[in-house]
Design a protein around this motif. Sequence first.
Motif, short mmCIF file in Angstrom:
data_model
loop_
_atom_site.label_atom_id
_atom_site.label_comp_id
_atom_site.label_asym_id
_atom_site.label_seq_id
_atom_site.Cartn_x
_atom_site.Cartn_y
_atom_site.Cartn_z
N LEU A 146 -7.97 -6.64 3.47
CA LEU A 146 -7.12 -5.71 3.95
C LEU A 146 -7.85 -4.54 4.45
O LEU A 146 -8.60 -3.94 3.86
CB LEU A 146 -6.22 -5.15 2.73
CG LEU A 146 -5.11 -4.10 2.92
CD1 LEU A 146 -3.94 -4.61 3.91
CD2 LEU A 146 -4.59 -3.85 1.66
N MET B 81 -7.84 -0.88 6.52
CA MET B 81 -6.89 0.21 6.63
C MET B 81 -7.46 1.27 7.40
O MET B 81 -8.75 1.43 7.11
CB MET B 81 -6.29 0.67 5.24
CG MET B 81 -5.65 -0.12 4.59
SD MET B 81 -4.82 0.44 2.97
CE MET B 81 -6.56 0.02 2.00
N VAL C 2 0.81 -1.17 -0.30
CA VAL C 2 -0.02 0.05 0.10
C VAL C 2 0.84 1.28 0.15
O VAL C 2 1.63 1.51 0.87
CB VAL C 2 -0.91 0.02 1.34
CG1 VAL C 2 -1.79 1.29 1.38
CG2 VAL C 2 -1.97 -1.30 1.28
N ILE D 220 2.29 -3.75 6.49
CA ILE D 220 1.10 -4.66 6.75
C ILE D 220 1.47 -5.68 7.72
O ILE D 220 2.24 -6.48 7.76
CB ILE D 220 0.71 -5.05 5.43
CG1 ILE D 220 0.45 -4.03 4.25
CG2 ILE D 220 -0.62 -5.93 5.64
CD1 ILE D 220 -0.02 -4.37 3.17
N ALA E 175 -2.43 -0.62 8.66
CA ALA E 175 -2.92 -1.49 7.71
C ALA E 175 -2.83 -2.90 8.25
O ALA E 175 -1.88 -3.38 8.74
CB ALA E 175 -2.21 -1.57 6.32
N ILE F 258 -3.03 0.49 -4.01
CA ILE F 258 -2.96 -0.89 -3.51
C ILE F 258 -2.54 -1.86 -4.35
O ILE F 258 -3.19 -1.86 -5.68
CB ILE F 258 -4.25 -1.48 -3.02
CG1 ILE F 258 -4.85 -0.56 -1.77
CG2 ILE F 258 -4.15 -2.95 -2.59
CD1 ILE F 258 -6.25 -0.77 -1.57
N TYR G 180 -4.02 -7.29 7.63
CA TYR G 180 -4.51 -8.32 6.52
C TYR G 180 -4.90 -9.49 7.27
O TYR G 180 -4.03 -10.16 7.88
CB TYR G 180 -3.44 -8.57 5.47
CG TYR G 180 -4.09 -9.52 4.27
CD1 TYR G 180 -4.95 -9.16 3.37
CD2 TYR G 180 -3.39 -10.69 4.19
CE1 TYR G 180 -5.35 -10.00 2.52
CE2 TYR G 180 -3.82 -11.73 3.39
CZ TYR G 180 -4.70 -11.10 2.23
OH TYR G 180 -5.14 -12.32 1.35
#
Length: 149
Positions: A131, A133, A72, A148, A124, A81, A126
């Motif tokens: 995902l 954010m 990102v 991430i 962020a 992204i 996952y």
Amino acid sequence: MAQHMMHFDPLSDIARFDPMRSMDDFLKDMGFKDALKDFGRPSPIRLDVTESEQAYQIKAELPGFKVDDISVDIDGNRVSISAESRQEHEETNGQKVVRRERHAGQYFRSFSLAQDIDADKAVARYRDGVLDMELPKLLGGSAKRLQIS
């Protein structure tokens, strides 16, 4: 005399000109059969964007990816992204692939928000193919790549 007269059209046997058909035939002949098949398709990365006074919340569907394959980037109010999936090469012990429907390649989605993002405070995560954010709003601009977790 003949009571039934038939209308004669001298151009009826000539094929109608269809420029797109000619282009399709040309691409097929040149080996680019599906060159334009993805043109105009929506991005495979689907988003939900919500906003509060302090921040934007974004949820992006990215099923089947590993955290290391997703990135990102934030630059001012622009969020990008990208995710890359790789083809698995397995030893098949004499077996051949009959059908392969899983796509290997890169996905990309970029969009602008109404206000700049505070990239230093952006977070962020996952999990389970989504995902998530949290992007706090900022009045000034900055660029940063998010880590991430």
